[in-house]
Structures are given as structure tokens and as C-alpha cells.
Design an enzyme around this catalytic site. Structure first.
Site, PDB file in Angstrom:
ATOM      1  N   ARG A  28       0.825  -1.218   0.000  1.00 28.23           N
ATOM      2  CA  ARG A  28       0.000   0.000   0.000  1.00 28.23           C
ATOM      3  C   ARG A  28       0.858   1.268   0.000  1.00 28.23           C
ATOM      4  O   ARG A  28       0.358   2.364   0.240  1.00 28.23           O
ATOM      5  CB  ARG A  28      -0.949   0.001   1.193  1.00 28.23           C
ATOM      6  CG  ARG A  28      -1.955  -1.123   1.125  1.00 28.23           C
ATOM      7  CD  ARG A  28      -3.319  -0.635   0.642  1.00 28.23           C
ATOM      8  NE  ARG A  28      -3.973  -1.656  -0.140  1.00 28.23           N
ATOM      9  CZ  ARG A  28      -4.563  -1.454  -1.308  1.00 28.23           C
ATOM     10  NH1 ARG A  28      -4.571  -0.262  -1.853  1.00 28.23           N
ATOM     11  NH2 ARG A  28      -5.140  -2.436  -1.960  1.00 28.23           N
ATOM     12  N   HIS A  74       9.743  -6.510  -5.759  1.00 29.33           N
ATOM     13  CA  HIS A  74       8.528  -6.057  -6.439  1.00 29.33           C
ATOM     14  C   HIS A  74       8.148  -4.690  -5.871  1.00 29.33           C
ATOM     15  O   HIS A  74       8.005  -4.532  -4.664  1.00 29.33           O
ATOM     16  CB  HIS A  74       7.402  -7.070  -6.225  1.00 29.33           C
ATOM     17  CG  HIS A  74       6.245  -6.909  -7.164  1.00 29.33           C
ATOM     18  ND1 HIS A  74       5.602  -5.705  -7.349  1.00 29.33           N
ATOM     19  CD2 HIS A  74       5.602  -7.798  -7.968  1.00 29.33           C
ATOM     20  CE1 HIS A  74       4.618  -5.859  -8.230  1.00 29.33           C
ATOM     21  NE2 HIS A  74       4.609  -7.126  -8.629  1.00 29.33           N
ATOM     22  N   TYR A  83       2.351  -2.318  -5.658  1.00 28.63           N
ATOM     23  CA  TYR A  83       1.518  -2.300  -6.871  1.00 28.63           C
ATOM     24  C   TYR A  83       0.605  -1.083  -6.935  1.00 28.63           C
ATOM     25  O   TYR A  83      -0.093  -0.864  -7.904  1.00 28.63           O
ATOM     26  CB  TYR A  83       0.725  -3.604  -7.045  1.00 28.63           C
ATOM     27  CG  TYR A  83      -0.023  -4.055  -5.815  1.00 28.63           C
ATOM     28  CD1 TYR A  83      -1.171  -3.398  -5.399  1.00 28.63           C
ATOM     29  CD2 TYR A  83       0.419  -5.158  -5.083  1.00 28.63           C
ATOM     30  CE1 TYR A  83      -1.851  -3.803  -4.275  1.00 28.63           C
ATOM     31  CE2 TYR A  83      -0.258  -5.574  -3.950  1.00 28.63           C
ATOM     32  CZ  TYR A  83      -1.385  -4.900  -3.559  1.00 28.63           C
ATOM     33  OH  TYR A  83      -2.047  -5.301  -2.437  1.00 28.63           O
ATOM     34  N   HIS A  90       4.782  -2.647 -12.039  1.00 21.21           N
ATOM     35  CA  HIS A  90       3.623  -2.558 -12.924  1.00 21.21           C
ATOM     36  C   HIS A  90       3.710  -1.208 -13.611  1.00 21.21           C
ATOM     37  O   HIS A  90       3.804  -0.183 -12.921  1.00 21.21           O
ATOM     38  CB  HIS A  90       2.323  -2.650 -12.118  1.00 21.21           C
ATOM     39  CG  HIS A  90       2.125  -3.965 -11.428  1.00 21.21           C
ATOM     40  ND1 HIS A  90       1.019  -4.245 -10.676  1.00 21.21           N
ATOM     41  CD2 HIS A  90       2.888  -5.081 -11.387  1.00 21.21           C
ATOM     42  CE1 HIS A  90       1.099  -5.472 -10.196  1.00 21.21           C
ATOM     43  NE2 HIS A  90       2.235  -6.011 -10.603  1.00 21.21           N
ATOM     44  N   GLU A 118       6.398  -5.494 -15.830  1.00 17.32           N
ATOM     45  CA  GLU A 118       5.597  -6.714 -15.801  1.00 17.32           C
ATOM     46  C   GLU A 118       4.513  -6.662 -16.883  1.00 17.32           C
ATOM     47  O   GLU A 118       3.880  -5.627 -17.097  1.00 17.32           O
ATOM     48  CB  GLU A 118       4.971  -6.887 -14.407  1.00 17.32           C
ATOM     49  CG  GLU A 118       4.171  -8.178 -14.282  1.00 17.32           C
ATOM     50  CD  GLU A 118       3.817  -8.526 -12.841  1.00 17.32           C
ATOM     51  OE1 GLU A 118       4.271  -7.835 -11.906  1.00 17.32           O
ATOM     52  OE2 GLU A 118       3.068  -9.517 -12.677  1.00 17.32           O
ATOM     53  N   ASP A 120       4.308 -12.485 -16.663  1.00 18.15           N
ATOM     54  CA  ASP A 120       3.421 -13.138 -15.699  1.00 18.15           C
ATOM     55  C   ASP A 120       2.459 -14.024 -16.490  1.00 18.15           C
ATOM     56  O   ASP A 120       1.701 -13.526 -17.336  1.00 18.15           O
ATOM     57  CB  ASP A 120       2.671 -12.060 -14.896  1.00 18.15           C
ATOM     58  CG  ASP A 120       1.813 -12.648 -13.782  1.00 18.15           C
ATOM     59  OD1 ASP A 120       1.018 -13.567 -14.061  1.00 18.15           O
ATOM     60  OD2 ASP A 120       1.934 -12.174 -12.632  1.00 18.15           O
ATOM     61  N   HIS A 129      -1.197 -13.143 -16.168  1.00 24.39           N
ATOM     62  CA  HIS A 129      -1.518 -11.867 -16.828  1.00 24.39           C
ATOM     63  C   HIS A 129      -1.560 -12.004 -18.347  1.00 24.39           C
ATOM     64  O   HIS A 129      -2.482 -11.495 -18.982  1.00 24.39           O
ATOM     65  CB  HIS A 129      -0.504 -10.786 -16.439  1.00 24.39           C
ATOM     66  CG  HIS A 129      -0.511 -10.444 -14.976  1.00 24.39           C
ATOM     67  ND1 HIS A 129       0.351  -9.530 -14.421  1.00 24.39           N
ATOM     68  CD2 HIS A 129      -1.282 -10.905 -13.958  1.00 24.39           C
ATOM     69  CE1 HIS A 129       0.114  -9.438 -13.116  1.00 24.39           C
ATOM     70  NE2 HIS A 129      -0.870 -10.267 -12.814  1.00 24.39           N
ATOM     71  N   HIS A 145       6.796 -14.741 -13.707  1.00 24.74           N
ATOM     72  CA  HIS A 145       5.855 -15.006 -12.621  1.00 24.74           C
ATOM     73  C   HIS A 145       5.002 -16.178 -13.061  1.00 24.74           C
ATOM     74  O   HIS A 145       4.281 -16.079 -14.056  1.00 24.74           O
ATOM     75  CB  HIS A 145       4.946 -13.791 -12.383  1.00 24.74           C
ATOM     76  CG  HIS A 145       5.620 -12.663 -11.663  1.00 24.74           C
ATOM     77  ND1 HIS A 145       5.079 -11.393 -11.609  1.00 24.74           N
ATOM     78  CD2 HIS A 145       6.779 -12.625 -10.946  1.00 24.74           C
ATOM     79  CE1 HIS A 145       5.887 -10.618 -10.883  1.00 24.74           C
ATOM     80  NE2 HIS A 145       6.917 -11.339 -10.493  1.00 24.74           N
ATOM     81  N   ASP A 167      -7.103 -10.827 -14.045  1.00 21.32           N
ATOM     82  CA  ASP A 167      -5.983 -10.864 -13.089  1.00 21.32           C
ATOM     83  C   ASP A 167      -6.377 -11.464 -11.738  1.00 21.32           C
ATOM     84  O   ASP A 167      -6.295 -10.805 -10.713  1.00 21.32           O
ATOM     85  CB  ASP A 167      -5.383  -9.455 -12.900  1.00 21.32           C
ATOM     86  CG  ASP A 167      -4.085  -9.488 -12.091  1.00 21.32           C
ATOM     87  OD1 ASP A 167      -3.628 -10.600 -11.728  1.00 21.32           O
ATOM     88  OD2 ASP A 167      -3.552  -8.404 -11.819  1.00 21.32           O
ATOM     89  N   HIS A 171      -5.162 -14.729  -9.733  1.00 22.69           N
ATOM     90  CA  HIS A 171      -4.230 -15.855  -9.759  1.00 22.69           C
ATOM     91  C   HIS A 171      -4.874 -17.106  -9.150  1.00 22.69           C
ATOM     92  O   HIS A 171      -5.693 -17.001  -8.257  1.00 22.69           O
ATOM     93  CB  HIS A 171      -2.967 -15.540  -8.949  1.00 22.69           C
ATOM     94  CG  HIS A 171      -2.215 -14.344  -9.458  1.00 22.69           C
ATOM     95  ND1 HIS A 171      -0.961 -14.025  -9.033  1.00 22.69           N
ATOM     96  CD2 HIS A 171      -2.543 -13.394 -10.370  1.00 22.69           C
ATOM     97  CE1 HIS A 171      -0.544 -12.926  -9.656  1.00 22.69           C
ATOM     98  NE2 HIS A 171      -1.498 -12.516 -10.456  1.00 22.69           N
ATOM     99  N   GLU A 229       3.367 -16.793  -7.581  1.00 27.48           N
ATOM    100  CA  GLU A 229       2.538 -15.808  -6.864  1.00 27.48           C
ATOM    101  C   GLU A 229       1.135 -16.383  -6.750  1.00 27.48           C
ATOM    102  O   GLU A 229       0.151 -15.706  -7.025  1.00 27.48           O
ATOM    103  CB  GLU A 229       2.469 -14.493  -7.636  1.00 27.48           C
ATOM    104  CG  GLU A 229       3.781 -13.814  -7.896  1.00 27.48           C
ATOM    105  CD  GLU A 229       3.613 -12.587  -8.797  1.00 27.48           C
ATOM    106  OE1 GLU A 229       2.969 -12.698  -9.861  1.00 27.48           O
ATOM    107  OE2 GLU A 229       4.130 -11.533  -8.427  1.00 27.48           O
TER     108      GLU A 229
HETATM  109 ZN    ZN Z   1      -1.516 -10.449 -10.934  1.00 22.94          ZN
HETATM  110 FE    FE Z   2       2.894 -11.006 -11.266  1.00 24.06          FE
HETATM  111 FE    FE Z   3       3.022  -7.913 -10.072  1.00 20.26          FE
END
Ligand code: ZN
Ligand code: FE
Ligand code: FE
Length: 286
Positions: free
Chosen positions: A45, A75, A78, A115, A150, A184, A187, A219, A232, A234, A264
Site C-alpha cells: 500500500r 517487487h 503495486y 507494474h 511486468e 506473468d 496476466h 511469474h 488478473d 491468480h 505468486e
Molecule cells: Zn496479478
Molecule cells: Fe505477477
Molecule cells: Fe506484479
């Protein structure tokens, strides 16, 4: 990272909590049969990052050497949006990334995944321009970290939903040696690339548009939704729409098998350990 395809082991790990530091993450990786891992540079966050503890880094480095941790992937939170309409949101992303890249020099020659962002209505082309401007401000010639864009599922106004959009960003980045891609599997599947029935076709396309030499990490995730759903979500390996065989084939593909893979999937550590074991067994037998 080994470049030849003769390596003896699949390089695979999972996303880990960074709460206890680098050494603890490496220890956990070894415990679950992993030889790489991913972590958030700070609370996803946003917020402040924990201070880097030189003692922790020292123990991590020695332990990783001893236990064959091949690489790590940081990473970015996000919530950063490099493509936002709002200048203050882009500025926050730039400052956070610059701070992250500074901190990453305590573990040199690793990778930083982000991202690209969401254009929030101003259009992908404008979003790409903003992303390029920020990357050109933040990426420094002396950094040893490889920045990875990504591949995105294309939900909402996400930029990076096609290989062409990623190529446009890469084309604009001046320090071209410091920029690459993390693919990914959930994705790209959600974006409409059929890695299940036409993996080689997708890789040919990636090679034409971006260049496979730009691909530095994968990923590895199954998807809860069908091809092209732009969702999106997973799923555990083998429990989603892509399936175990197709995801195992990604790890075994001659053009990909040398890359580091990062799970992930929605798992706790025992779930990750069993996914890693299954994927390793299939890789070893191929
Ligand atoms: Zn994702
Ligand atoms: Fe990912
Ligand atoms: Fe990601």
C-alpha cells in the site's frame, strides 16, 4: 544467472513476506526447496520502507552463496502509478522507485519488477509517455539493478497489456541496458496470449516485438479465468484455466528454462513447497 541451457536445476521460488528481513527470506526459500524468491520492497500500500540492516545483508549474502540462492526479485508496491493523469501520483511513484533502487544497491545485480501503471482515462499513448519520462528520470547509469516491466492482464486502464505497449516503453528508455521484462503467465493469459495451446507462437511474437533477450524473469501463476478475460485473478498451479501441464511446459521450454521463476499463487508455505516439488520433478524428468 546462468545463461546456458545446460544448468542442472530449475530456478524457482515464491513471493515471500519481507517482514523479517533478507536472511529470513533466504532461509525460508531453502526450507521450501526454492532457489530464488520475490518480495515487496515495502508494504504494497506504499508507506515507508524498513531500513536496510547491513548485518542482515551480510548474513543473507553468505547464506545465499552457501545454499545456492540464484537471484532475488524485488517487487515495487503495486499501488504506484507511473501513468496517472495526476502529477502528484506520478511524482510519488518516481520518489518511491528512486528510493527502492537506492536500497537495492545493498544487494547488487538483482532485479526490480514494477507494474507500468494505469492511464486513468488519458489513453495508453499518453500513459506510455509519462512512464518513459519517469523511468528516464529515475534509472541511473551507475545502478546495477535490472528494472523489469511486468506484462499486465489489461484490467481497467492498465498499460502493458500487449507486448507492443511494453516495447513502446522500452524504446523510450535511454539507459537501455537497465530495462527488461518480467512475464506473468496469469496476466498474459488474461490479456489473450494463448500460452496453453500456442506457447511457441506467443514466444515468437514476444521475440519479434520485444526480443526474448529482454525477458529476465517469469511469474508463474495459474489463472481463475479463461483466455482474454482481462481479470488478473491468480490460481494455484494446476487448479486454474491454464493447468499444470501448460505451466510446467513454460518452465521446460528451451527458450525459457534458464530463467528464474517466481510463484505468486494463493498459497501458504506448504502449498508453495509442493508446487515447487511438482514443477521440479517434471523439469528434472524432461
Ligand atoms: Zn496479478
Ligand atoms: Fe505477477
Ligand atoms: Fe506484479
Amino acid at each position: 544467472m546462468p545463461e546456458d541451457n545446460q544448468q542442472s536445476q530449475l530456478i524457482i521460488g515464491c513471493h515471500e513476506s519481507s517482514a523479517k528481513g533478507y536472511f529470513a527470506m533466504a532461509e525460508t526459500a531453502v526450507k521450501i526447496g526454492a532457489n530464488d524468491f520475490q518480495f515487496f520492497t515495502r508494504n504494497p500500500r506504499g508507506c515507508k520502507a524498513k531500513l536496510i540492516d547491513p548485518k542482515d545483508i551480510e548474513r543473507f549474502t553468505a547464506y545465499s552463496h552457501e545454499h545456492g540462492i540464484a537471484c532475488i526479485l524485488a517487487h515495487a508496491p503495486y499501488t504506484l502509478n507511473f501513468a496517472s493523469k495526476k502529477p502528484e501520483i506520478r511524482e510519488f511513484a518516481a520518489e518511491t522507485m528512486a528510493d527502492d533502487l537506492n536500497r537495492m544497491e545493498s544487494t547488487p545485480h538483482q532485479m526490480y519488477n514494477l507494474h507500468p501503471g494505469s492511464h486513468t482515462g488519458q489513453g495508453a499513448e499518453k500513459g506510455i509517455e509519462e512512464i518513459v519520462q519517469t523511468l528516464n528520470r529515475v534509472i541511473k547509469p551507475e545502478q546495477t539493478t535490472m528494472v523489469l516491466l511486468e506484462t499486465m492482464a489489461g484490467k481497467g486502464t492498465e498499460v502493458g497489456r500487449t507486448f507492443e505497449e511494453l516495447a513502446a516503453i522500452i524504446d523510450g528508455v535511454k539507459l537501455t541496458d537497465h530495462i527488461g521484462v518480467c512475464l506473468d503467465t496469469c496476466h498474459v493469459w488474461d490479456a489473450g496470449y494463448d500460452i496453453k495451446d500456442d506457447l511457441d507462437g506467443v514466444l515468437d511474437h514476444f521475440d519479434d516485438v520485444i526480443g526474448l533477450d529482454r525477458l529476465h524473469a517469469i511469474h508463474l501463476n495459474d489463472s481463475k479465468n479463461p483466455l482474454g478475460s482481462h481479470k488478473d485473478r491468480h490460481e494455484k498451479i494446476g487448479e486454474g484455466c491454464i493447468g499444470f501441464d501448460a505451466l510446467s511446459a513454460v518452465t521446460r521450454n528451451p527458450r525459457l528454462r534458464h530463467l528464474p521463476f517466481f510463484l505468486e499463487t494463493p498459497n501458504e508455505l506448504p502449498g508453495y513447497a509442493s508446487e515447487i516439488a511438482r514443477l521440479r520433478a517434471a523439469w528434472d524428468n524432461s
